[in-house]
Motif scaffolding. Structure first.
Motif, PDB file in Angstrom:
ATOM      1  N   MET A 199       0.837  -1.209   0.000  1.00 44.22           N
ATOM      2  CA  MET A 199       0.000   0.000   0.000  1.00 44.22           C
ATOM      3  C   MET A 199       0.867   1.252   0.000  1.00 44.22           C
ATOM      4  SD  MET A 199      -3.079  -1.114   2.629  1.00 44.22           S
ATOM      5  CE  MET A 199      -4.050   0.345   2.342  1.00 44.22           C
ATOM      6  N   SER A 200       0.410   2.251  -0.713  1.00 41.36           N
ATOM      7  CA  SER A 200       1.112   3.530  -0.739  1.00 41.36           C
ATOM      8  C   SER A 200       0.749   4.343   0.502  1.00 41.36           C
ATOM      9  CB  SER A 200       0.747   4.314  -1.999  1.00 41.36           C
ATOM     10  OG  SER A 200      -0.633   4.666  -1.973  1.00 41.36           O
ATOM     11  N   VAL A 201       1.556   5.373   0.765  1.00 43.34           N
ATOM     12  CA  VAL A 201       1.272   6.260   1.904  1.00 43.34           C
ATOM     13  C   VAL A 201      -0.072   6.956   1.711  1.00 43.34           C
ATOM     14  CG1 VAL A 201       2.050   8.330   3.108  1.00 43.34           C
ATOM     15  CG2 VAL A 201       3.717   6.589   2.441  1.00 43.34           C
ATOM     16  N   THR A 202      -0.378   7.313   0.466  1.00 44.13           N
ATOM     17  CA  THR A 202      -1.656   7.973   0.189  1.00 44.13           C
ATOM     18  C   THR A 202      -2.826   7.071   0.539  1.00 44.13           C
ATOM     19  OG1 THR A 202      -0.671   9.266  -1.592  1.00 44.13           O
ATOM     20  CG2 THR A 202      -3.072   9.056  -1.589  1.00 44.13           C
ATOM     21  N   ARG A 203      -2.742   5.801   0.152  1.00 46.53           N
ATOM     22  CA  ARG A 203      -3.834   4.867   0.445  1.00 46.53           C
ATOM     23  C   ARG A 203      -3.961   4.632   1.948  1.00 46.53           C
ATOM     24  NH1 ARG A 203      -6.719   1.326  -2.649  1.00 46.53           N
ATOM     25  NH2 ARG A 203      -5.430   1.812  -4.450  1.00 46.53           N
ATOM     26  N   LEU A 204      -2.841   4.504   2.637  1.00 46.72           N
ATOM     27  CA  LEU A 204      -2.881   4.317   4.087  1.00 46.72           C
ATOM     28  C   LEU A 204      -3.482   5.545   4.782  1.00 46.72           C
ATOM     29  CD1 LEU A 204       0.588   2.614   4.672  1.00 46.72           C
ATOM     30  CD2 LEU A 204      -1.641   1.605   5.164  1.00 46.72           C
ATOM     31  N   THR A 205      -3.162   6.720   4.253  1.00 47.82           N
ATOM     32  CA  THR A 205      -3.734   7.942   4.819  1.00 47.82           C
ATOM     33  C   THR A 205      -5.243   7.976   4.629  1.00 47.82           C
ATOM     34  OG1 THR A 205      -1.681   9.149   4.363  1.00 47.82           O
ATOM     35  CG2 THR A 205      -3.660  10.458   4.745  1.00 47.82           C
ATOM     36  N   LEU A 206      -5.716   7.568   3.455  1.00 47.27           N
ATOM     37  CA  LEU A 206      -7.159   7.536   3.208  1.00 47.27           C
ATOM     38  C   LEU A 206      -7.850   6.538   4.129  1.00 47.27           C
ATOM     39  CD1 LEU A 206      -7.233   7.721  -0.711  1.00 47.27           C
ATOM     40  CD2 LEU A 206      -7.821   9.529   0.923  1.00 47.27           C
ATOM     41  N   VAL A 207      -7.213   5.400   4.364  1.00 45.88           N
ATOM     42  CA  VAL A 207      -7.778   4.418   5.299  1.00 45.88           C
ATOM     43  C   VAL A 207      -7.873   5.011   6.704  1.00 45.88           C
ATOM     44  CG1 VAL A 207      -7.381   2.191   6.413  1.00 45.88           C
ATOM     45  CG2 VAL A 207      -7.015   2.431   3.961  1.00 45.88           C
ATOM     46  N   THR A 208      -6.816   5.732   7.111  1.00 42.34           N
ATOM     47  CA  THR A 208      -6.819   6.368   8.431  1.00 42.34           C
ATOM     48  C   THR A 208      -7.948   7.379   8.550  1.00 42.34           C
ATOM     49  OG1 THR A 208      -4.427   6.091   8.637  1.00 42.34           O
ATOM     50  CG2 THR A 208      -5.464   7.751  10.030  1.00 42.34           C
ATOM     51  N   LEU A 209      -8.115   8.213   7.530  1.00 44.17           N
ATOM     52  CA  LEU A 209      -9.189   9.201   7.553  1.00 44.17           C
ATOM     53  C   LEU A 209     -10.550   8.527   7.636  1.00 44.17           C
ATOM     54  CD1 LEU A 209      -7.882  11.760   4.889  1.00 44.17           C
ATOM     55  CD2 LEU A 209      -7.875  12.008   7.375  1.00 44.17           C
ATOM     56  N   ALA A 210     -10.704   7.419   6.924  1.00 43.77           N
ATOM     57  CA  ALA A 210     -11.987   6.709   6.934  1.00 43.77           C
ATOM     58  C   ALA A 210     -12.310   6.174   8.331  1.00 43.77           C
ATOM     59  CB  ALA A 210     -11.961   5.577   5.915  1.00 43.77           C
ATOM     60  N   VAL A 211     -11.311   5.613   9.020  1.00 49.41           N
ATOM     61  CA  VAL A 211     -11.597   5.052  10.340  1.00 49.41           C
ATOM     62  C   VAL A 211     -11.795   6.154  11.374  1.00 49.41           C
ATOM     63  CG1 VAL A 211     -10.388   2.893   9.847  1.00 49.41           C
ATOM     64  CG2 VAL A 211      -9.137   4.767  10.919  1.00 49.41           C
ATOM     65  N   LEU A 212     -11.111   7.283  11.198  1.00 47.09           N
ATOM     66  CA  LEU A 212     -11.333   8.409  12.117  1.00 47.09           C
ATOM     67  C   LEU A 212     -12.740   8.969  11.951  1.00 47.09           C
ATOM     68  CD1 LEU A 212      -7.921  10.329  11.998  1.00 47.09           C
ATOM     69  CD2 LEU A 212      -8.821   8.921  13.858  1.00 47.09           C
ATOM     70  N   VAL A 213     -13.222   9.048  10.703  1.00 54.18           N
ATOM     71  CA  VAL A 213     -14.598   9.469  10.469  1.00 54.18           C
ATOM     72  C   VAL A 213     -15.566   8.491  11.107  1.00 54.18           C
ATOM     73  CG1 VAL A 213     -16.367   9.768   8.687  1.00 54.18           C
ATOM     74  CG2 VAL A 213     -14.103  10.781   8.376  1.00 54.18           C
ATOM     75  N   ALA A 214     -15.263   7.205  10.992  1.00 51.67           N
ATOM     76  CA  ALA A 214     -16.161   6.180  11.539  1.00 51.67           C
ATOM     77  C   ALA A 214     -16.249   6.273  13.053  1.00 51.67           C
ATOM     78  CB  ALA A 214     -15.678   4.794  11.111  1.00 51.67           C
ATOM     79  N   ILE A 215     -15.105   6.378  13.731  1.00 55.19           N
ATOM     80  CA  ILE A 215     -15.151   6.400  15.197  1.00 55.19           C
ATOM     81  C   ILE A 215     -15.705   7.727  15.705  1.00 55.19           C
ATOM     82  CG2 ILE A 215     -12.787   7.252  15.559  1.00 55.19           C
ATOM     83  CD1 ILE A 215     -12.637   5.304  17.939  1.00 55.19           C
ATOM     84  N   SER A 216     -15.461   8.819  14.992  1.00 47.64           N
ATOM     85  CA  SER A 216     -16.033  10.109  15.399  1.00 47.64           C
ATOM     86  C   SER A 216     -17.551  10.086  15.272  1.00 47.64           C
ATOM     87  CB  SER A 216     -15.440  11.244  14.554  1.00 47.64           C
ATOM     88  OG  SER A 216     -14.041  11.341  14.739  1.00 47.64           O
ATOM     89  N   THR A 217     -18.040   9.513  14.190  1.00 46.65           N
ATOM     90  CA  THR A 217     -19.487   9.387  14.012  1.00 46.65           C
ATOM     91  C   THR A 217     -20.088   8.501  15.086  1.00 46.65           C
ATOM     92  OG1 THR A 217     -19.203   9.654  11.622  1.00 46.65           O
ATOM     93  CG2 THR A 217     -21.291   8.733  12.385  1.00 46.65           C
ATOM     94  N   TRP A 218     -19.385   7.427  15.426  1.00 45.10           N
ATOM     95  CA  TRP A 218     -19.868   6.510  16.469  1.00 45.10           C
ATOM     96  C   TRP A 218     -19.946   7.219  17.820  1.00 45.10           C
ATOM     97  CZ3 TRP A 218     -16.288   4.703  20.314  1.00 45.10           C
ATOM     98  CH2 TRP A 218     -16.854   3.863  21.264  1.00 45.10           C
ATOM     99  N   LEU A 219     -19.045   8.133  18.092  1.00 52.26           N
ATOM    100  CA  LEU A 219     -19.075   8.864  19.355  1.00 52.26           C
ATOM    101  C   LEU A 219     -20.169   9.939  19.363  1.00 52.26           C
ATOM    102  CD1 LEU A 219     -15.271   9.368  20.091  1.00 52.26           C
ATOM    103  CD2 LEU A 219     -16.873   8.035  21.455  1.00 52.26           C
ATOM    104  N   ILE A 220     -20.353  10.617  18.242  1.00 53.39           N
ATOM    105  CA  ILE A 220     -21.261  11.763  18.213  1.00 53.39           C
ATOM    106  C   ILE A 220     -22.721  11.337  18.143  1.00 53.39           C
ATOM    107  CG2 ILE A 220     -21.999  13.715  16.799  1.00 53.39           C
ATOM    108  CD1 ILE A 220     -19.061  14.172  16.098  1.00 53.39           C
ATOM    109  N   VAL A 221     -23.051  10.443  17.230  1.00 53.59           N
ATOM    110  CA  VAL A 221     -24.465  10.145  16.960  1.00 53.59           C
ATOM    111  C   VAL A 221     -25.140   9.381  18.096  1.00 53.59           C
ATOM    112  CG1 VAL A 221     -26.067   9.004  15.383  1.00 53.59           C
ATOM    113  CG2 VAL A 221     -24.106  10.276  14.472  1.00 53.59           C
ATOM    114  N   PRO A 222     -24.626   8.220  18.533  1.00 52.38           N
ATOM    115  CA  PRO A 222     -25.347   7.495  19.591  1.00 52.38           C
ATOM    116  C   PRO A 222     -25.391   8.239  20.920  1.00 52.38           C
ATOM    117  CG  PRO A 222     -23.742   6.076  18.495  1.00 52.38           C
ATOM    118  CD  PRO A 222     -23.444   7.481  18.084  1.00 52.38           C
ATOM    119  N   ASN A 223     -24.380   9.061  21.196  1.00 54.64           N
ATOM    120  CA  ASN A 223     -24.332   9.778  22.472  1.00 54.64           C
ATOM    121  C   ASN A 223     -25.035  11.123  22.436  1.00 54.64           C
ATOM    122  OD1 ASN A 223     -22.560   8.049  24.260  1.00 54.64           O
ATOM    123  ND2 ASN A 223     -21.229   8.257  22.472  1.00 54.64           N
ATOM    124  N   GLY A 224     -25.611  11.478  21.295  1.00 58.31           N
ATOM    125  CA  GLY A 224     -26.393  12.703  21.200  1.00 58.31           C
ATOM    126  C   GLY A 224     -25.579  13.963  21.415  1.00 58.31           C
TER     127      GLY A 224
END
Length: 345
Positions: free
Chosen positions: A203-228
């Motif tokens: 994997m390239s650094v660019t692809r790894l960075t995109l994966v990181t951004l995707a998981v950060l979006v996922a965990i941030s959404t998980w924290l914000i939405v269910p906890n109101g």
């Protein structure tokens, strides 16, 4: 003359203590006659906002002015005048409120002391000896209230960053201990399975960075939405205030998620270096092993761990997650103020 330095519990209290230590020196620099000695008293007291979320200056003044000749309030509340961030506000010529979010993240104590040095002559009727801090100017409204507002194009960004700092995003990490444990367990697969090694190496650094951004979006959404954590129209009436507060919440949650991700990345990196011999790794990959190889391995494993383990797991302390928002702490300050009022009566 008795000067009271009053602060909200939390980060503002730390700044208030610095101000308390330096205030006699700042007062002595004001060229005005003051009979008697100067006594500075520091008080930590919940200062609840009005129901619309704005500072309840009348209420604060009624509670505090009986005890002190001058009142210096260090508040963690954000304050705006139209689109401008308010740095300080003089109320009834005896109380000055300093809004710490407007000081940003870095150099907050230095900015506070400079602002106090600029505001004190206006309070005590002395000639001004200090220039107004760069990027700010004093305004006076029709009621005679003087405000120091930001004129910098980055004033609003600094305000949101200061709100994130006031939320103390690192406090989310203990509340996410369960998520961190689940992510660590899931990341172990990346350390022990050769297929993950090969995938990371390809994997390239660019692809790894995109994966990181995707998981950060996922965990941030998980924290914000269910906890109101996202404030809606029924809680804060104006759109500008909702955008401001929600931006601070988003920044706080993302910062907390980045902190957890960074800790996990370091843990996985250490585990990979200790567990996987470099010659065996080179044999499996068919290429020489370098530090970058281990970094990419840990990078992918940590990302997979967050996606597969942390997202959806249960937070160990939902209260701490809620305290990452200004709205929740406003409610807590109102409750604490009511308890104090009941105790006094």
């Amino acid at each position: 003359m008795i000067v009271g330095v009053v602060a909200d519990p939390g980060f503002s209290t730390r700044l208030a203590q610095i101000l308390t230590d330096r205030l006699p020196e700042l007062l002595a620099a004001c060229p005005v006659d003051r009979p008697g000695e100067i006594e500075v008293e520091s008080v930590a007291r919940p200062l609840p906002p009005a129901t619309d979320g704005s500072p309840a200056l009348d209420e604060w003044f009624d509670v505090l002015h009986h005890r002190f000749d001058l009142v210096m309030v260090v508040s963690e509340m954000p304050r705006r005048l139209a689109s401008r961030a308010v740095v300080a506000e003089i109320f009834r010529d005896r109380m000055c409120v300093f809004y710490t979010p407007s000081f940003g993240v870095l150099g907050t104590a230095r900015r506070l002391l400079r602002t106090v040095a600029d505001a004190l002559p206006r309070l005590v009727g002395a000639d001004r000896s200090e220039p107004t801090p760069t990027g700010t100017r004093w305004t006076t409204d029709a009621d005679g209230v003087e405000r120091l507002v930001s004129t910098s194009p980055l004033g609003r960004v600094r305000l949101v960053a200061g709100m994130v700092r006031g939320n103390r995003p690192w406090r989310l990490i203990p509340a996410l201990s369960g998520a961190f444990g689940a992510a660590s367990a899931a990341s172990a697969f990346g350390v022990f399975y050769a297929s993950i090694w090969q995938m990371a190496a390809s994997m390239s650094v660019t692809r790894l960075t995109l994966v990181t951004l995707a998981v950060l979006v996922a965990i941030s959404t998980w924290l914000i939405v269910p906890n109101g954590l996202w404030e809606r129209r029924n809680f804060r009436s104006t759109r500008a205030d909702r955008v401001l507060y929600n931006s601070a919440t988003l920044g706080t949650v993302v910062a907390g998620a980045v902190c957890m991700y960074g800790l996990l990345l370091l843990a996985v990196m250490l585990a990979a270096v200790v567990v996987v011999p470099d010659d065996y790794l080179a044999e499996q990959l068919g290429t020489p092993t370098t530090l970058a190889t281990y970094v990419k391995l840990a990078w992918l494993a940590a990302s997979l761990g967050i996606a597969a383990g942390a997202v959806g797991s249960t937070a160990s302390d939902r209260t701490e997650i809620l305290r990452a928002t200004y709205g929740r702490r406003e409610v807590e300050r109102r409750q604490a103020a009511d308890r104090e009022k009941d105790a006094e009566t």
